[in-house]
Design an enzyme around this catalytic site. Structure first.
Site, mmCIF file in Angstrom:
data_model
loop_
_atom_site.group_PDB
_atom_site.id
_atom_site.type_symbol
_atom_site.label_atom_id
_atom_site.label_comp_id
_atom_site.label_asym_id
_atom_site.label_seq_id
_atom_site.Cartn_x
_atom_site.Cartn_y
_atom_site.Cartn_z
ATOM 1 N N ASP A 1 -3.218 4.579 -2.010
ATOM 2 C CA ASP A 1 -4.149 5.195 -1.071
ATOM 3 C C ASP A 1 -4.265 6.676 -1.430
ATOM 4 O O ASP A 1 -3.259 7.378 -1.524
ATOM 5 C CB ASP A 1 -3.623 5.014 0.362
ATOM 6 C CG ASP A 1 -4.593 5.551 1.401
ATOM 7 O OD1 ASP A 1 -5.142 4.739 2.159
ATOM 8 O OD2 ASP A 1 -4.807 6.784 1.450
ATOM 9 N N HIS B 1 0.978 4.754 0.942
ATOM 10 C CA HIS B 1 0.170 5.475 1.936
ATOM 11 C C HIS B 1 0.922 6.715 2.396
ATOM 12 O O HIS B 1 2.148 6.684 2.549
ATOM 13 C CB HIS B 1 -0.068 4.513 3.124
ATOM 14 C CG HIS B 1 -1.079 4.974 4.104
ATOM 15 N ND1 HIS B 1 -0.820 5.940 5.040
ATOM 16 C CD2 HIS B 1 -2.373 4.593 4.303
ATOM 17 C CE1 HIS B 1 -1.898 6.147 5.777
ATOM 18 N NE2 HIS B 1 -2.855 5.333 5.351
ATOM 19 N N GLU C 1 -12.618 4.020 1.737
ATOM 20 C CA GLU C 1 -12.036 3.741 3.042
ATOM 21 C C GLU C 1 -12.194 4.983 3.918
ATOM 22 O O GLU C 1 -11.470 5.969 3.767
ATOM 23 C CB GLU C 1 -10.552 3.357 2.903
ATOM 24 C CG GLU C 1 -9.961 2.863 4.204
ATOM 25 C CD GLU C 1 -8.474 2.535 4.104
ATOM 26 O OE1 GLU C 1 -8.095 1.415 4.450
ATOM 27 O OE2 GLU C 1 -7.698 3.403 3.671
ATOM 28 N N GLU D 1 0.851 -1.193 0.000
ATOM 29 C CA GLU D 1 0.000 0.000 0.000
ATOM 30 C C GLU D 1 0.884 1.239 0.000
ATOM 31 O O GLU D 1 1.793 1.366 0.817
ATOM 32 C CB GLU D 1 -0.856 -0.032 1.268
ATOM 33 C CG GLU D 1 -1.821 1.116 1.389
ATOM 34 C CD GLU D 1 -2.659 0.993 2.657
ATOM 35 O OE1 GLU D 1 -2.415 0.066 3.452
ATOM 36 O OE2 GLU D 1 -3.539 1.837 2.841
#
Lengths: 291, 136
Positions: A187, A157, A261, A155
């Protein structure tokens, strides 16, 4: 907006969003039913959170899992898991230990129907640089990923930047191995432009990436965390330029899942997260030209 | 469904061994968003009405198996899930009196995806304190 060939992002939800309600006011089935009500088809679970008796779910659980997917018309998309490098105090996992644990998750992800894995790696510093041996155990696992048809995707992020040494290293690895079974989960918190809600985590001095930096990564991106913190009542996410991001995805014919999310305030207020998710899904539906 | 607090009220009771009260029990749930492997756990401290219990005064029961605090670090293959509270059994000869008690539980866990200096940070954001009623 239409970009001809019909390939465009699809909508889903990351069950992480419900962290303040799962187990206390909502069950796994409640969350899936909630998604169904939003027309969000793609699912991300967190293995360690949402699979009862992880890493060895019972036959009864598995049977119910597939029953629920069918009932709520849910497609398993991304399986969130960790390679916990600091699993044992005072040392890091060896390459072989990391591979063994990864392999267990690869098999379980496949068993549950997932085709993308959000492979969270242990980190060694404040810039979230992954452990030094990540190339070794990922490379060991690539034949297994192919066999079980899953793509391992660390991910990306915040505070990682979309243009950074870390990304270059991942892409070099993909080019060198020519693998289609390792990629990225991006993300959207990496592209934040406005402050977070004032009653939420105080924003430190942070640098974010411009939306322009997203397009070159899309060929390697198999899922996106559509991270959000605050939906307004007129269906605008107040921290992140979703209109621009989705335009880039459409222009580039990116066909993966956008997994909503929610990471804003009031996650433990019953119903609050569902309401935020519904607003976010409607925003994406409109931006994707679904209505 | 579980109670919202980390400290659950329903398992709070004295423990009897051979007709004697030898201690008490309470259960806790993980308020973290993911389950943890036992080796990621750090030993717990329990404080009841100001009296502190720690180290080998406490055992953990997870999935029906009892673990000493010292041995938790070896169990990297046993997982503590979000939906299954762990029972802490605390040695205290004579047990606790019935009635109200102020209970506090401290424990931590490791998060490898956080920078090393923030390894246990997420487990220490909120204290776990609750006033419980002991009936038995």
């Amino acid at each position: 907006m239409s970009y001809s060939n019909g390939i465009k992002p699809k909508r889903g939800v990351a069950l992480y969003s419900y962290l303040g309600e799962f187990g206390t006011t909502m069950t796994l089935e409640d969350m899936l039913a909630d998604m169904h009500g939003m027309g969000a088809e793609g699912l991300e679970i967190l293995a360690n959170s949402h699979i009862d008796n992880y890493p060895e779910p019972t036959d009864a659980w598995l049977e119910n899992w597939f029953k629920m997917l069918e009932k709520y018309k849910i497609k398993p998309v991304e399986y969130g898991h960790w390679v916990d490098s600091r699993l044992y105090p005072g040392r890091e996992l060896s390459t072989k230990e990391s591979y063994d644990r990864l392999l267990k998750d690869i098999k379980l992800a496949n068993k549950l129907g997932f085709t993308v894995m959000r492979t969270k790696l242990g980190v060694i510093d404040g810039a979230l640089t992954p452990v030094k041996n990540w190339r070794e155990f990922i490379e060991m696992a690539l034949p297994d990923a192919e066999k079980y048809n899953v793509r391992l995707c660390p991910e990306i992020h915040h505070p990682t930047l979309l243009k950074s040494q870390m990304i270059d290293n991942y892409i070099d690895f993909i080019n060198k191995t020519k693998t289609k079974y390792f990629g990225l989960t991006i993300d959207f918190g990496t592209m934040q432009t406005n402050p977070l809600p004032s009653n939420w985590m105080a924003a430190a001095d942070s640098i974010f990436s411009p939306v322009e930096d997203l397009a070159p990564l899309l060929p390697y991106t198999y899922a996106c965390h559509a991270k959000f913190y605050n939906m307004s009542d007129d269906f605008v996410e107040t921290t992140t330029p979703y209109d621009k991001i989705i335009e880039v995805l459409l222009k580039n014919n990116w066909g993966g899942y956008l997994l909503s999310e929610y990471e804003g305030p009031n996650q433990d207020v019953p119903g609050y997260t569902s309401d935020q998710l519904r607003k976010h899904q409607l925003m994406m539906k409109r931006l994707l030209g679904e209505e | 469904m579980l109670e919202k607090d980390c400290i659950q009220s329903k398992d709070f009771r004295n423990v009897w061994t051979g007709g004697q009260k030898t201690g008490f029990q309470l259960s806790i749930r993980l308020t973290y968003y993911r389950g943890v492997w036992l080796s990621q756990l750090r030993p717990a401290t329990v404080i009841v009405d100001g009296e502190k219990f720690e180290n080998d005064q406490i055992t953990w029961t997870i999935g029906g198996t009892v673990y000493s605090q010292e041995e938790l670090k070896y169990y990297g293959d046993v997982h503590w899930g979000l939906l299954k509270p762990a029972v802490l059994t605390i040695k205290k000869p004579g047990g606790l009196a019935t009635g109200l008690h102020d209970v506090e539980v401290e424990f931590a866990y490791s998060s490898s995806y956080m920078p090393p200096e923030m390894d246990e940070l997420l487990s220490k954001l909120t204290p776990h304190k609750r006033r419980l009623v002991l009936v038995n």
